[in-house]
Write a protein that holds these residues in place. Sequence first.
Motif, PDB file in Angstrom:
ATOM      1  N   UNK A  11     -13.462 -31.103 -21.020  1.00  0.00           N
ATOM      2  CA  UNK A  11     -13.679 -30.487 -22.336  1.00  0.00           C
ATOM      3  C   UNK A  11     -15.061 -29.841 -22.434  1.00  0.00           C
ATOM      4  N   UNK A  12     -16.102 -30.585 -22.072  1.00  0.00           N
ATOM      5  CA  UNK A  12     -17.454 -30.050 -22.164  1.00  0.00           C
ATOM      6  C   UNK A  12     -17.665 -28.924 -21.166  1.00  0.00           C
ATOM      7  N   UNK A  13     -17.047 -29.017 -19.998  1.00  0.00           N
ATOM      8  CA  UNK A  13     -17.136 -27.933 -19.021  1.00  0.00           C
ATOM      9  C   UNK A  13     -16.574 -26.644 -19.597  1.00  0.00           C
ATOM     10  N   UNK A  14     -15.405 -26.717 -20.231  1.00  0.00           N
ATOM     11  CA  UNK A  14     -14.819 -25.530 -20.850  1.00  0.00           C
ATOM     12  C   UNK A  14     -15.747 -24.965 -21.916  1.00  0.00           C
ATOM     13  N   UNK A  15     -16.328 -25.847 -22.734  1.00  0.00           N
ATOM     14  CA  UNK A  15     -17.234 -25.401 -23.786  1.00  0.00           C
ATOM     15  C   UNK A  15     -18.436 -24.669 -23.178  1.00  0.00           C
ATOM     16  N   UNK A  16     -19.005 -25.228 -22.118  1.00  0.00           N
ATOM     17  CA  UNK A  16     -20.176 -24.615 -21.478  1.00  0.00           C
ATOM     18  C   UNK A  16     -19.825 -23.278 -20.822  1.00  0.00           C
ATOM     19  N   UNK A  17     -18.626 -23.170 -20.290  1.00  0.00           N
ATOM     20  CA  UNK A  17     -18.194 -21.896 -19.720  1.00  0.00           C
ATOM     21  C   UNK A  17     -18.061 -20.837 -20.808  1.00  0.00           C
ATOM     22  N   UNK A  18     -17.460 -21.194 -21.931  1.00  0.00           N
ATOM     23  CA  UNK A  18     -17.299 -20.251 -23.028  1.00  0.00           C
ATOM     24  C   UNK A  18     -18.646 -19.816 -23.589  1.00  0.00           C
ATOM     25  N   UNK A  19     -19.593 -20.738 -23.615  1.00  0.00           N
ATOM     26  CA  UNK A  19     -20.922 -20.435 -24.153  1.00  0.00           C
ATOM     27  C   UNK A  19     -21.814 -19.718 -23.141  1.00  0.00           C
ATOM     28  N   UNK A  20     -21.384 -19.637 -21.898  1.00  0.00           N
ATOM     29  CA  UNK A  20     -22.197 -18.987 -20.879  1.00  0.00           C
ATOM     30  C   UNK A  20     -23.306 -19.861 -20.336  1.00  0.00           C
ATOM     31  N   UNK A  21     -23.250 -21.174 -20.618  1.00  0.00           N
ATOM     32  CA  UNK A  21     -24.270 -22.094 -20.110  1.00  0.00           C
ATOM     33  C   UNK A  21     -24.091 -22.290 -18.609  1.00  0.00           C
ATOM     34  N   UNK A  22     -22.841 -22.336 -18.150  1.00  0.00           N
ATOM     35  CA  UNK A  22     -22.548 -22.366 -16.716  1.00  0.00           C
ATOM     36  C   UNK A  22     -21.603 -21.209 -16.391  1.00  0.00           C
ATOM     37  N   UNK A  23     -21.603 -20.805 -15.144  1.00  0.00           N
ATOM     38  CA  UNK A  23     -20.777 -19.682 -14.712  1.00  0.00           C
ATOM     39  C   UNK A  23     -19.469 -20.194 -14.104  1.00  0.00           C
ATOM     40  N   UNK A  24     -18.357 -19.524 -14.364  1.00  0.00           N
ATOM     41  CA  UNK A  24     -17.089 -19.966 -13.772  1.00  0.00           C
ATOM     42  C   UNK A  24     -17.032 -19.685 -12.273  1.00  0.00           C
ATOM     43  N   UNK A  25     -16.317 -20.527 -11.562  1.00  0.00           N
ATOM     44  CA  UNK A  25     -16.045 -20.259 -10.152  1.00  0.00           C
ATOM     45  C   UNK A  25     -15.099 -19.069 -10.023  1.00  0.00           C
ATOM     46  N   UNK A  26     -14.141 -18.999 -10.936  1.00  0.00           N
ATOM     47  CA  UNK A  26     -13.237 -17.849 -11.004  1.00  0.00           C
ATOM     48  C   UNK A  26     -12.695 -17.754 -12.417  1.00  0.00           C
ATOM     49  N   UNK A  27     -12.062 -16.642 -12.708  1.00  0.00           N
ATOM     50  CA  UNK A  27     -11.536 -16.423 -14.052  1.00  0.00           C
ATOM     51  C   UNK A  27     -12.521 -15.655 -14.916  1.00  0.00           C
ATOM     52  N   UNK A  28     -12.097 -15.335 -16.118  1.00  0.00           N
ATOM     53  CA  UNK A  28     -12.928 -14.539 -17.031  1.00  0.00           C
ATOM     54  C   UNK A  28     -12.627 -14.923 -18.468  1.00  0.00           C
ATOM     55  N   UNK A  29     -13.386 -14.342 -19.399  1.00  0.00           N
ATOM     56  CA  UNK A  29     -13.156 -14.610 -20.813  1.00  0.00           C
ATOM     57  C   UNK A  29     -14.043 -13.744 -21.681  1.00  0.00           C
ATOM     58  N   UNK A  30     -13.801 -13.822 -22.980  1.00  0.00           N
ATOM     59  CA  UNK A  30     -14.587 -13.063 -23.947  1.00  0.00           C
ATOM     60  C   UNK A  30     -14.866 -13.902 -25.178  1.00  0.00           C
ATOM     61  N   UNK A  31     -16.010 -13.637 -25.803  1.00  0.00           N
ATOM     62  CA  UNK A  31     -16.369 -14.211 -27.095  1.00  0.00           C
ATOM     63  C   UNK A  31     -16.688 -13.053 -28.030  1.00  0.00           C
TER      64      UNK A  31
END
Length: 323
Positions: free
Chosen positions: A65-85
């Motif tokens: 859960x926290x990993x997903x939150x950090x990915x959405x916030x740009x705190x950590x970078x994804x290994x793969x995949x993309x998204x938008x805010x």
Amino acid sequence: MTTEGLTSFDQANNSQSSAISADQLTKIYKTGFWLNQKVTSLQSCSLTVQRGETFGLLGPNGAGKTTLLKLLLGIVQPTSGSGQILGYKLGDRACKQYIGFLPEQAYYYDYLTGWEFLEFIGSMFGIEANLRRQRIADLLDLVGLPQSAARKKQLRQYSKGMVQRIGLAQALINDPDIVFLDEPMSGLDPVGRYQVREIILMLKKLGKTVFFNTHILADVEIICDRIGILNKGELIAIGTLNELLGTDKTYQVSGYGGSEAELKPWLLHFEEQGDMWHGQLEGDPQKFLEMLAGINAKIISMNLSRQTLEEFFIEQIRGGAKS
């Protein structure tokens, strides 16, 4: 952040209904002394949250859960995949002024007072001094923290509940379009939990988008438009409560009067206990009530019955079934 900035942003993005989108987000961490071991924290996660929606993310400890939150916030970078805010790519600094964030375990400057801390956060957003002071006063009232304590007491002297309240205030200091909350009810007593629920419902009325993680299922049922369930890094269920739990109109009924012969055709699992009877109604409740009046029977309770969110959550976690 100025009012003019908010207005121009809204005008530029009024055609976009999606506040948050994730497409196949994956995060793999390298561990071990030689960094030769891989741990998948999030696997191919895709979801969309609409503007103005309140979305709750559930999952056991370590689910991602926290990993997903950090990915959405740009705190950590994804290994793969993309998204938008809000139409910006994940990690784009330009969207951060429109986001509020309450971490689960945040570090605050211990020797600042609560008021000084909020002044500092507000100044980072470029909020003009007079507006900043008024907004801080309003937010302290909103989160239930006395201004006297906020002005005089250093953060190191705050209880966990007080720290959570000041954290919620800082997440709202910039009047964000999207608020991310990581375990917002953590450490709060029942009154504090109620206040946070009311704040989230108020944000919803103001058209804000709220995305939060929690372990408290009762709060999710009260607050959320939709929920998602993460388990072992995978999103295994997502939807509204009706979509996930069903909309079958089944009622648990209790009453007295009438006879077994008259009641049994209407009620499944009919049973009598003394002068009372109980059963499960799957037909039209209005017609059932009219029938009771005709046989001189009285109803004591009639409750809509379906699988609880807790039961559904445990079933999903144990079964690992995707939906």
